[in-house]
Design a protein around this motif. Structure first.
Motif, PDB file in Angstrom:
ATOM      1  N   VAL A  28       0.775  -1.369  -0.040  1.00 42.59           N
ATOM      2  CA  VAL A  28      -0.132   0.036   0.054  1.00 42.59           C
ATOM      3  C   VAL A  28       0.817   1.250   0.087  1.00 42.59           C
ATOM      4  O   VAL A  28       0.657   2.270  -0.653  1.00 42.59           O
ATOM      5  CB  VAL A  28      -1.062   0.144   1.097  1.00 42.59           C
ATOM      6  CG1 VAL A  28      -1.638   1.359   1.424  1.00 42.59           C
ATOM      7  CG2 VAL A  28      -1.890  -1.131   1.036  1.00 42.59           C
ATOM      8  N   ALA A  29       1.803   1.278   0.889  1.00 44.75           N
ATOM      9  CA  ALA A  29       2.740   2.434   0.962  1.00 44.75           C
ATOM     10  C   ALA A  29       3.568   2.608  -0.330  1.00 44.75           C
ATOM     11  O   ALA A  29       3.668   3.756  -0.990  1.00 44.75           O
ATOM     12  CB  ALA A  29       3.992   2.177   1.942  1.00 44.75           C
ATOM     13  N   ALA A  30       3.692   1.469  -1.206  1.00 42.91           N
ATOM     14  CA  ALA A  30       4.444   1.707  -2.501  1.00 42.91           C
ATOM     15  C   ALA A  30       3.652   2.470  -3.634  1.00 42.91           C
ATOM     16  O   ALA A  30       3.945   3.019  -4.653  1.00 42.91           O
ATOM     17  CB  ALA A  30       4.877   0.313  -3.032  1.00 42.91           C
ATOM     18  N   VAL A  31       2.421   2.043  -3.495  1.00 42.15           N
ATOM     19  CA  VAL A  31       1.251   2.649  -4.380  1.00 42.15           C
ATOM     20  C   VAL A  31       0.498   3.775  -3.939  1.00 42.15           C
ATOM     21  O   VAL A  31      -0.106   4.545  -4.944  1.00 42.15           O
ATOM     22  CB  VAL A  31       0.136   1.451  -4.924  1.00 42.15           C
ATOM     23  CG1 VAL A  31       0.843   0.213  -5.546  1.00 42.15           C
ATOM     24  CG2 VAL A  31      -0.743   1.195  -3.943  1.00 42.15           C
ATOM     25  N   TRP A  42      -1.843   6.489   5.645  1.00 41.90           N
ATOM     26  CA  TRP A  42      -2.310   6.081   7.101  1.00 41.90           C
ATOM     27  C   TRP A  42      -2.871   4.453   6.974  1.00 41.90           C
ATOM     28  O   TRP A  42      -2.652   3.761   7.856  1.00 41.90           O
ATOM     29  CB  TRP A  42      -3.862   6.956   7.274  1.00 41.90           C
ATOM     30  CG  TRP A  42      -4.525   6.322   8.377  1.00 41.90           C
ATOM     31  CD1 TRP A  42      -4.360   6.510   9.509  1.00 41.90           C
ATOM     32  CD2 TRP A  42      -5.442   5.375   8.272  1.00 41.90           C
ATOM     33  NE1 TRP A  42      -5.238   5.675  10.513  1.00 41.90           N
ATOM     34  CE2 TRP A  42      -6.075   4.804   9.751  1.00 41.90           C
ATOM     35  CE3 TRP A  42      -6.184   4.721   7.383  1.00 41.90           C
ATOM     36  CZ2 TRP A  42      -6.998   4.108   9.943  1.00 41.90           C
ATOM     37  CZ3 TRP A  42      -7.307   3.643   7.464  1.00 41.90           C
ATOM     38  CH2 TRP A  42      -7.694   3.307   8.708  1.00 41.90           C
ATOM     39  N   ALA A  43      -3.610   4.051   5.715  1.00 48.68           N
ATOM     40  CA  ALA A  43      -3.914   2.554   5.780  1.00 48.68           C
ATOM     41  C   ALA A  43      -2.455   1.808   5.790  1.00 48.68           C
ATOM     42  O   ALA A  43      -2.457   0.647   6.260  1.00 48.68           O
ATOM     43  CB  ALA A  43      -4.417   2.528   4.415  1.00 48.68           C
ATOM     44  N   ALA A  44      -1.359   2.381   5.190  1.00 51.08           N
ATOM     45  CA  ALA A  44      -0.244   1.512   5.258  1.00 51.08           C
ATOM     46  C   ALA A  44       0.321   1.297   6.570  1.00 51.08           C
ATOM     47  O   ALA A  44       0.773   0.210   6.942  1.00 51.08           O
ATOM     48  CB  ALA A  44       0.928   2.203   4.185  1.00 51.08           C
ATOM     49  N   ALA A  45       0.544   2.469   7.337  1.00 48.68           N
ATOM     50  CA  ALA A  45       0.784   2.579   8.554  1.00 48.68           C
ATOM     51  C   ALA A  45      -0.147   1.612   9.282  1.00 48.68           C
ATOM     52  O   ALA A  45       0.341   0.756  10.452  1.00 48.68           O
ATOM     53  CB  ALA A  45       0.889   3.771   9.174  1.00 48.68           C
ATOM     54  N   LEU A  88     -12.539  -3.660   8.807  1.00 51.62           N
ATOM     55  CA  LEU A  88     -13.626  -2.783   8.856  1.00 51.62           C
ATOM     56  C   LEU A  88     -13.426  -1.312   9.073  1.00 51.62           C
ATOM     57  O   LEU A  88     -13.492  -0.320   8.471  1.00 51.62           O
ATOM     58  CB  LEU A  88     -14.562  -3.403   9.906  1.00 51.62           C
ATOM     59  CG  LEU A  88     -15.434  -4.432   9.371  1.00 51.62           C
ATOM     60  CD1 LEU A  88     -15.994  -5.133  10.831  1.00 51.62           C
ATOM     61  CD2 LEU A  88     -16.338  -4.281   8.399  1.00 51.62           C
ATOM     62  N   VAL A  89     -12.310  -1.339  10.014  1.00 51.75           N
ATOM     63  CA  VAL A  89     -11.729   0.039  10.419  1.00 51.75           C
ATOM     64  C   VAL A  89     -10.998   0.656   8.728  1.00 51.75           C
ATOM     65  O   VAL A  89     -11.388   2.134   8.772  1.00 51.75           O
ATOM     66  CB  VAL A  89     -10.421  -0.017  11.358  1.00 51.75           C
ATOM     67  CG1 VAL A  89      -9.882   1.302  11.498  1.00 51.75           C
ATOM     68  CG2 VAL A  89     -11.229  -0.340  12.933  1.00 51.75           C
ATOM     69  N   ILE A  90     -10.210   0.061   8.261  1.00 56.34           N
ATOM     70  CA  ILE A  90      -9.595   0.435   6.946  1.00 56.34           C
ATOM     71  C   ILE A  90     -10.688   0.628   6.151  1.00 56.34           C
ATOM     72  O   ILE A  90     -10.807   1.855   5.458  1.00 56.34           O
ATOM     73  CB  ILE A  90      -8.551  -0.449   6.619  1.00 56.34           C
ATOM     74  CG1 ILE A  90      -7.244  -0.425   7.770  1.00 56.34           C
ATOM     75  CG2 ILE A  90      -8.152  -0.113   5.140  1.00 56.34           C
ATOM     76  CD1 ILE A  90      -6.417  -1.823   7.266  1.00 56.34           C
ATOM     77  N   GLY A  91     -11.458  -0.329   5.834  1.00 52.95           N
ATOM     78  CA  GLY A  91     -12.600  -0.154   4.852  1.00 52.95           C
ATOM     79  C   GLY A  91     -13.659   1.130   5.258  1.00 52.95           C
ATOM     80  O   GLY A  91     -13.897   1.986   4.358  1.00 52.95           O
ATOM     81  N   GLY A  92     -14.048   1.275   6.611  1.00 45.60           N
ATOM     82  CA  GLY A  92     -14.761   2.243   6.767  1.00 45.60           C
ATOM     83  C   GLY A  92     -14.215   3.585   6.836  1.00 45.60           C
ATOM     84  O   GLY A  92     -14.916   4.718   6.512  1.00 45.60           O
TER      85      GLY A  92
END
Length: 155
Positions: A28-31, A42-45, A88-92
């Motif tokens: 995720v960090a790479a893209v 944030w999602a990568a972390a 769910l946290v990431i998706g939400g």
């Protein structure tokens, strides 16, 4: 453990799934930059720290600290609650729906509660048990903060 022993090492599933979380966070960090993902960093972390590092540390530690090895059902509950909650946290967050984030937060609280119960009355060095409980408390304290932020950022 013999070659015919079918027992699961308590930390094994957490290591595998947590390792996958770390790899996913790296991808995720790479893209994030090239795709200009708004919540990408944030999602990568989150994937690396919560889905990976925290999951591996808590899962592996509880096997050493619990009075007896957690059952397969307990491990499955912890893994399912932790990873479903994280998803769910990431998706939400990505779809800006704080109710989904709330449900994910509840699943994370469930996982932390089961982990805390699993090491109750456990063995091992006292400092290790207190460190484990402290890590659980820090993660637990972070959940409501994240939920409030999700509601504040919602449209």
């Amino acid at each position: 453990m013999s070659a015919h022993d079918t027992r699961v090492l308590p930390g094994g599933p957490f290591l595998i799934v947590g390792g996958a979380g770390i790899v996913a966070g790296g991808l995720v960090a790479a893209v994030t930059g090239p795709l200009q993902l708004e919540h990408g960093s944030w999602a990568a972390a989150y994937l690396v720290l919560v889905g990976g590092v925290a999951q591996i540390a808590l899962g592996a530690s509880q096997g050493a600290l619990a009075a007896r090895s957690p059952s397969t059902a307990v491990l499955a509950t912890e893994l399912a609650a932790w990873n479903l909650g994280s998803a769910l946290v990431i998706g939400g967050t990505l779809v800006r729906n704080p109710v989904i984030v709330d449900i994910g937060g509840a699943a994370l609280v469930l996982a932390l509660g089961v982990m805390a119960h699993t090491v109750r009355g456990g063995t091992g060095p006292r400092l290790s048990r207190w460190t484990y409980r402290g890590a659980l408390a820090v993660l637990l304290a972070g959940i409501p903060i994240g939920l409030v932020l999700a509601h504040l950022r919602a449209p």
